[in-house]
Design a protein around this motif. Structure first.
Motif, PDB file in Angstrom:
ATOM      1  N   PRO A 489     -12.335 -29.063  48.661  1.00 52.85           N
ATOM      2  CA  PRO A 489     -12.811 -30.420  48.396  1.00 52.85           C
ATOM      3  C   PRO A 489     -11.957 -31.225  47.413  1.00 52.85           C
ATOM      4  CG  PRO A 489     -14.069 -28.870  47.104  1.00 52.85           C
ATOM      5  CD  PRO A 489     -13.124 -28.047  47.931  1.00 52.85           C
ATOM      6  N   TYR A 490     -11.122 -30.557  46.588  1.00 54.33           N
ATOM      7  CA  TYR A 490     -10.499 -31.315  45.505  1.00 54.33           C
ATOM      8  C   TYR A 490      -8.969 -31.257  45.508  1.00 54.33           C
ATOM      9  CZ  TYR A 490     -15.326 -30.981  44.043  1.00 54.33           C
ATOM     10  OH  TYR A 490     -16.683 -31.036  44.021  1.00 54.33           O
ATOM     11  N   GLY A 491      -8.372 -30.853  46.589  1.00 55.37           N
ATOM     12  CA  GLY A 491      -6.933 -30.938  46.754  1.00 55.37           C
ATOM     13  C   GLY A 491      -6.140 -30.411  45.578  1.00 55.37           C
ATOM     14  N   LEU A 492      -5.286 -31.275  45.016  1.00 58.81           N
ATOM     15  CA  LEU A 492      -4.417 -30.870  43.926  1.00 58.81           C
ATOM     16  C   LEU A 492      -5.176 -30.427  42.677  1.00 58.81           C
ATOM     17  CD1 LEU A 492      -1.747 -33.716  44.173  1.00 58.81           C
ATOM     18  CD2 LEU A 492      -1.465 -31.340  44.883  1.00 58.81           C
ATOM     19  N   ALA A 510      -4.122 -42.704  38.554  1.00 57.49           N
ATOM     20  CA  ALA A 510      -4.900 -42.827  39.790  1.00 57.49           C
ATOM     21  C   ALA A 510      -4.047 -42.471  41.003  1.00 57.49           C
ATOM     22  CB  ALA A 510      -5.462 -44.236  39.919  1.00 57.49           C
ATOM     23  N   GLY A 511      -3.003 -41.659  40.760  1.00 59.64           N
ATOM     24  CA  GLY A 511      -2.210 -41.162  41.879  1.00 59.64           C
ATOM     25  C   GLY A 511      -2.977 -40.110  42.658  1.00 59.64           C
ATOM     26  N   LYS A 512      -2.266 -39.358  43.477  1.00 59.53           N
ATOM     27  CA  LYS A 512      -2.939 -38.377  44.329  1.00 59.53           C
ATOM     28  C   LYS A 512      -3.707 -37.352  43.500  1.00 59.53           C
ATOM     29  CE  LYS A 512      -2.130 -35.489  48.373  1.00 59.53           C
ATOM     30  NZ  LYS A 512      -1.112 -34.971  49.334  1.00 59.53           N
ATOM     31  N   PHE A 513      -3.054 -36.832  42.460  1.00 56.25           N
ATOM     32  CA  PHE A 513      -3.719 -35.847  41.600  1.00 56.25           C
ATOM     33  C   PHE A 513      -4.863 -36.488  40.824  1.00 56.25           C
ATOM     34  CE2 PHE A 513      -3.805 -33.847  37.279  1.00 56.25           C
ATOM     35  CZ  PHE A 513      -4.530 -32.727  37.657  1.00 56.25           C
ATOM     36  N   CYS A 516      -7.912 -36.817  42.993  1.00 53.32           N
ATOM     37  CA  CYS A 516      -8.571 -35.521  43.210  1.00 53.32           C
ATOM     38  C   CYS A 516      -9.376 -35.096  41.976  1.00 53.32           C
ATOM     39  CB  CYS A 516      -7.526 -34.450  43.538  1.00 53.32           C
ATOM     40  SG  CYS A 516      -6.686 -34.677  45.116  1.00 53.32           S
ATOM     41  N   LEU A 517      -8.787 -35.297  40.796  1.00 56.83           N
ATOM     42  CA  LEU A 517      -9.465 -34.914  39.558  1.00 56.83           C
ATOM     43  C   LEU A 517     -10.681 -35.797  39.307  1.00 56.83           C
ATOM     44  CD1 LEU A 517      -9.603 -33.159  37.071  1.00 56.83           C
ATOM     45  CD2 LEU A 517      -7.932 -34.662  35.952  1.00 56.83           C
ATOM     46  N   TYR A 518     -10.569 -37.082  39.606  1.00 55.54           N
ATOM     47  CA  TYR A 518     -11.703 -37.997  39.431  1.00 55.54           C
ATOM     48  C   TYR A 518     -12.883 -37.549  40.289  1.00 55.54           C
ATOM     49  CZ  TYR A 518     -14.489 -42.281  39.584  1.00 55.54           C
ATOM     50  OH  TYR A 518     -15.523 -43.184  39.518  1.00 55.54           O
ATOM     51  N   LYS A 519     -12.609 -37.201  41.545  1.00 58.57           N
ATOM     52  CA  LYS A 519     -13.677 -36.756  42.441  1.00 58.57           C
ATOM     53  C   LYS A 519     -14.311 -35.457  41.940  1.00 58.57           C
ATOM     54  CE  LYS A 519     -14.606 -35.306  47.212  1.00 58.57           C
ATOM     55  NZ  LYS A 519     -15.972 -35.868  47.171  1.00 58.57           N
ATOM     56  N   LYS A 520     -13.468 -34.550  41.432  1.00 57.52           N
ATOM     57  CA  LYS A 520     -13.995 -33.281  40.934  1.00 57.52           C
ATOM     58  C   LYS A 520     -14.909 -33.500  39.726  1.00 57.52           C
ATOM     59  CE  LYS A 520     -12.510 -28.575  39.787  1.00 57.52           C
ATOM     60  NZ  LYS A 520     -11.375 -27.628  39.719  1.00 57.52           N
ATOM     61  N   LEU A 521     -14.512 -34.404  38.838  1.00 57.77           N
ATOM     62  CA  LEU A 521     -15.338 -34.702  37.671  1.00 57.77           C
ATOM     63  C   LEU A 521     -16.635 -35.400  38.058  1.00 57.77           C
ATOM     64  CD1 LEU A 521     -12.537 -35.920  35.214  1.00 57.77           C
ATOM     65  CD2 LEU A 521     -13.900 -33.839  34.983  1.00 57.77           C
ATOM     66  N   GLN A 522     -16.559 -36.306  39.023  1.00 56.68           N
ATOM     67  CA  GLN A 522     -17.758 -37.014  39.478  1.00 56.68           C
ATOM     68  C   GLN A 522     -18.745 -36.048  40.119  1.00 56.68           C
ATOM     69  OE1 GLN A 522     -17.577 -39.829  37.762  1.00 56.68           O
ATOM     70  NE2 GLN A 522     -18.136 -41.126  39.473  1.00 56.68           N
ATOM     71  N   ALA A 566      -3.835 -37.589  33.863  1.00 52.81           N
ATOM     72  CA  ALA A 566      -3.980 -37.009  35.209  1.00 52.81           C
ATOM     73  C   ALA A 566      -2.674 -37.103  35.984  1.00 52.81           C
ATOM     74  CB  ALA A 566      -5.117 -37.697  35.960  1.00 52.81           C
ATOM     75  N   VAL A 567      -1.650 -36.442  35.471  1.00 50.79           N
ATOM     76  CA  VAL A 567      -0.383 -36.304  36.193  1.00 50.79           C
ATOM     77  C   VAL A 567       0.044 -34.849  36.096  1.00 50.79           C
ATOM     78  CG1 VAL A 567       0.322 -38.680  35.713  1.00 50.79           C
ATOM     79  CG2 VAL A 567       1.044 -36.845  34.166  1.00 50.79           C
ATOM     80  N   LEU A 568       0.930 -34.424  37.013  1.00 51.05           N
ATOM     81  CA  LEU A 568       1.348 -33.028  37.040  1.00 51.05           C
ATOM     82  C   LEU A 568       2.657 -32.786  36.285  1.00 51.05           C
ATOM     83  CD1 LEU A 568       0.557 -32.164  40.769  1.00 51.05           C
ATOM     84  CD2 LEU A 568      -0.738 -31.467  38.754  1.00 51.05           C
ATOM     85  N   LYS A 569       3.540 -33.771  36.246  1.00 55.37           N
ATOM     86  CA  LYS A 569       4.865 -33.557  35.676  1.00 55.37           C
ATOM     87  C   LYS A 569       4.859 -33.821  34.169  1.00 55.37           C
ATOM     88  CE  LYS A 569       7.294 -34.604  39.978  1.00 55.37           C
ATOM     89  NZ  LYS A 569       8.308 -35.446  40.658  1.00 55.37           N
TER      90      LYS A 569
END
Length: 598
Positions: A489-492, A510-513, A516-522, A566-569
């Motif tokens: 359900p939460y991709g990255l 608000a990029g791809k990651f 995904c994190l916003y949805k997981k927190l919600q 909320a970034v990976l790099k």
């Protein structure tokens, strides 16, 4: 800590009833007590040393009425037999000791080169309550008392005993102080509150003050004491309650004599205006009172609000009537704060407003309101200021009261709603800043806030460190970006450890990651995303996403506990961190967890 750090260590021994012209040996690194308090309190002969070995070497053949030792000494209790040899037959030894299982040690405090929790296993000069009893038995000492200075022996504010242990009033009278907060993973004061509620205070108290003697009659009859050493030498008072019902209020420094006299003058002034006051006698720079076996008005309000809301409101009404009659009134034009809100109705203005006429400094005795400790007076002050202080403090110390009668109802009942914030500002800037010496002790009061800011961050660091290096090596950033790892359900963000985040967060990215994190927190149901920002907010707004410009974070800076990047790099995260720092966002509120995550 050095007891010579201003006056804040005055309460360690400054409350004690030393005999006149006594011979005193003080073994401590402190200077303020030695040079000021002890000579003033007993007019005796003082010998001072830094270590026990030095003291005994320099004082051969001399016996002392009192030997006072503070806990910087290595293996203090093991040297108790040597101290006894230097004590007169009816003399007293006072030992200020750290508790090995004190709340702050359990919370993770580390000092003097120790690792967190190391003291729990090795002692390092700290002792348990049971160990103290063992040493007393080994030394053949039959008569001793154990006191519990709170929050510690270095800067005590309260002193409890086995006869008088703390209750709910601990929160009402204690200023949170914490010197060594960098390694804390729990709130020391929450541990202490829970210990009090579960009859575990003796185990979790941070410190002990042990009084021992060969003779029972030499021991103090004190069972409880409070100290106001943070208020400066002119206002540093000790209040001691004895087992026989006497209460003594004395100045700890000679500069406080005039302040003590003003206390007596305030009491007489209030009595002439029909205000009930505890009976007091002023004798030789000391105020003597009789202990009153009655709840404070604060405690009675808490009892009433749970039983009868009408009675609760009646108590407030009667309290307000007493405040209004406590002084002659002056014209509204003389109101010291009139210029701050010239069109508002401030109500009656008192010629002499005793601003500590509050629910904490008042007994509720058989229906009567009996006041005590009225140290501070404002001239031409609106009476409603004292009412504000009591309402504010009641709901501060009893937050559960809100579920019975809302604070807003009390505020509206007394028409305080338009002046509430203004009174709060004046209370901080004109009264508390002065009485608590905020400017002088700015660093010390900052200790009260540091632990709460760092505890959650320390927990997160501890949890991350707990993951094995083997797992971290086996899982890489490439694994996160692999298509198989980006399934619903939460991709990255599938593996992102949101359990390490505080409850209220802002999200940066608000990029791809980030999506995904916003949805997981919600979906989590516990976390609350206060704000979600991105540098390209306009683009995401067109996609009907609840994203705001980065600058909006400043509007919510007191609402969230952390900004999650909320970034990976790593390089992008560092750029974002620098931008937030330029916006004056505190560094301890900025959080980025470097992948891979287990």
């Amino acid at each position: 800590m050095n007891l010579g750090h201003d006056e804040l260590g005055a309460g360690t021994f400054g409350w004690y009833d030393f005999r006149e012209e006594a011979d005193i040996l003080l073994i401590s690194k402190g200077q303020a007590i030695a040079k000021e308090i002890l000579p003033w309190r007993c007019h005796g002969n003082l010998v001072q040393a830094v270590t026990i070995e030095q003291a005994l070497r320099n004082s051969k053949e001399k016996l002392f009425d009192y030997i006072l030792v503070t806990g910087e000494q290595w293996r203090l209790m093991e040297q108790l037999p040597s101290l006894l040899e230097a004590l007169k037959e009816d003399g007293v030894i006072l030992l200020a000791l750290d508790n090995r299982y004190g709340a702050r040690r359990i919370a993770g405090e580390a000092r003097d080169g120790q690792l967190p929790f190391e003291v729990l296993e090795r002692g390092y000069g700290a002792y348990t309550r049971a160990e103290i009893a063992e040493y007393m038995e080994k030394c053949g000492i039959q008569f001793y008392s154990v006191y519990y200075p709170v929050p510690d022996w270095q800067m005590p504010q309260l002193l409890y005993s086995d006869t008088k242990l703390p209750g709910r009033e601990l929160d009402e009278r204690l200023i949170r102080l914490q010197q060594c907060s960098a390694t804390l993973i729990a709130d020391e004061y929450q541990i202490l509150r829970d210990a009090v509620a579960n009859d575990g205070f003796r185990f979790a108290a941070n410190a002990f003050l042990v009084e021992c003697s060969r003779r029972r009659e030499s021991l103090s009859k004190a069972i409880f004491a409070t100290f106001t050493s943070d208020r400066g030498k002119e206002r540093s008072l000790s209040t001691v309650i004895y087992s026989d019902g006497r209460v003594k209020k004395a100045c700890m420094f000679k500069e406080g004599r005039r302040h003590l006299q003003r206390l007596m003058e305030a009491a007489n002034d209030l009595i002439t205006h029909g205000v009930d006051f505890v009976n007091m006698r002023y004798i030789d720079d000391t105020l003597w009172m009789q202990f009153m076996k009655a709840p404070t008005l604060m405690e009675q309000l808490w009892i009433s609000i749970r039983k009868d809301s009408a009675e609760y409101m009646r108590l407030w009404g009667h309290f307000w009537e007493i405040i209004q009659k406590s002084s002659a009134h002056v014209s509204s034009g003389k109101n010291i704060w009139l210029s701050l809100a010239p069109t508002e109705d401030w109500g009656p203005v008192l010629e002499r407003a005793y601003v500590e006429m509050n629910a904490l400094n008042c007994f509720y005795n058989e229906g009567k309101f009996v006041f005590f400790d009225q140290e501070y007076c404002f001239h031409n002050c609106p009476a409603i200021y004292m009412l504000y202080r009591s309402i504010y403090n009641f709901y501060l110390f009893y937050p559960e009261a809100e579920q019975y009668v809302a604070q807003s109802k009390v505020i509206n009942h007394f028409h305080l709603e338009k002046l509430w914030l203004l009174l709060q500002k004046q209370d901080c800037e004109e009264f508390l800043r002065d009485v608590r010496n905020w400017d002088r002790y700015a660093t010390i009061y900052d200790w009260a806030n540091k632990p709460r800011r760092g505890i959650k961050e320390n927990r997160s660091l501890l949890a991350m460190a707990a993951y094995s290096e083997e797992k971290r090596r086996a899982y890489t950033v490439e694994d996160i970006l692999h298509p198989d790892a980006q399934t619903l359900p939460y991709g990255l963000a599938n593996r992102y450890p949101i359990g390490l985040l505080p409850q209220k967060v802002a999200l940066y990215g608000a990029g791809k990651f980030g999506r995904c994190l916003y949805k997981k927190l919600q979906d989590d149901g516990w976390h609350e995303v206060i704000d979600w920002v991105d540098e390209n907010a306009e683009k995401f707004i067109l996609e009907n996403m609840p994203v705001s410009p980065v600058e909006s974070i400043l509007e919510y800076d007191t609402s969230f506990e952390a900004i999650v990047i909320a970034v990976l790099k790593k390089n992008m995260a560092e750029e974002i961190r620098q931008r937030l720092q330029c916006m004056r966002v505190p560094d301890n509120k900025i959080l980025w967890m470097e992948p891979p995550w287990p």
